[in-house]
Design a protein around this motif. Structure first.
Motif: not given
Length: 307
Positions: A208-214, A216-222, A232-237
């Motif tokens: 999930e995006l939360g795993d990536v945010a963790k 990177l030590r930033i928020s999921p929105s960031r 130029g693409r989303s995490f899901k893409e």
């Protein structure tokens, strides 16, 4: 442009091009004659390189514009709004190369630096009079020829020519960057690199995006914003593209069933796998196997292979 591979989606007052790739590598080549009347600016998640082969016109990049003559080269990233327009008395024709940025990430991330420009400080054109225009133009024509003729090994030849082309761009644009600008660009890639490594290691699993945010030590929105800004693409893409690429690899290199390929490449649902595969590739999984499988090639060979 190919009607079956390029789709315009209106986003507010902007137009987003959704590009699917006709080949088992994410590179397209096509010839296009722009309209002589003004058309909406558009953008797309692929990177793009254009060569004017005949005629005259204007190429618009946001608030910038360039007069176009044969031999001019244009570079377009995955965020900048752009459109070309033909001269009424001498319409222009281009060869355009579209490709997925993941090709460069997988090879050498520095090759993406020329495409990480800030629009207002960037010259999108390499003029025909530049010594660099002729070798770049020759490589664009080679990619187009390989993808059109589809002779044995054409995918490798097209990818090799694209990498050569991007090295020339890197050397050209790096020479004009200050140390501060170079550091800014390289730092942006270093920021997102841990996330790309994590996804590459775990895309076959639920992630999930939360795993990536963790990591990177930033928020999921960031984290979401960072993906859009740098790739130029989303995490899901991005995750979907890795899974599609793995599914394609398994289909052509193994005899695993389509259901097994679905789960081994990270998809959680067979119906969604079929739907997303067809949308991305243009073929059903087993049709893709029939067309590109190494096993199918050997099975259809009439003469025994020499040892």
């Amino acid at each position: 442009m190919f009607a079956d591979t390029i789709l315009f989606l209106e986003v507010g007052s902007l137009m987003k091009l959704t590009i699917t790739y006709e080949h088992s590598i994410p590179i397209n080549a096509f010839r296009w004659t722009p309209s002589v009347t003004a058309k909406p600016l558009h953008y797309h998640s692929s990177l793009e390189i254009g060569l004017c082969v005949s005629g005259r016109g204007i190429f618009y990049f946001g608030e910038k514009s360039y007069k176009v003559v044969p031999g001019d080269i244009f570079i377009v990233n995955n965020l900048e709004l752009h459109i070309a327009r033909s001269n009424e008395s001498d319409p222009s024709t281009y060869i355009f190369i579209n490709f997925d940025p993941i090709l460069l990430l997988d090879e050498e991330e520095a090759l993406l630096l020329p495409f990480a420009y800030r629009s207002d400080h960037f010259d999108n054109r390499i003029p025909a009079a530049s010594p660099l225009a002729a070798p770049i133009g020759a490589l664009i024509e080679k990619i187009s020829r390989e993808l059109t003729d589809r002779q044995e090994g054409y995918r490798s030849m097209a990818k090799s020519a694209l990498l050569d082309l991007c090295v020339l761009f890197l050397r050209h644009y790096a020479a004009g960057l200050s140390m501060n600008e170079w550091n800014r660009l390289t730092d942006s890639f270093r920021r997102i690199r841990p996330a790309l490594v994590l996804i590459d290691q775990r895309f076959r699993e639920p992630i999930e995006l939360g795993d990536v945010a963790k990591v990177l030590r930033i928020s999921p929105s960031r984290a979401s914003h960072l993906f859009q800004q740098e790739l130029g693409r989303s995490f899901k893409e991005h995750l979907l593209q890795l899974r599609i690429n793995e599914a394609k690899r398994l289909l052509i290199s193994t005899n695993h069933s389509a259901v097994d390929v679905c789960f081994e490449s990270g998809f959680q649902s067979v119906p969604s796998f079929y739907r997303l595969f067809v949308r991305s590739v243009g073929l059903a999984p087993l049709d893709y196997r029939k067309q590109y499988s190494v096993h199918a090639i050997f099975e259809n060979t009439t003469e025994p292979l020499s040892r």
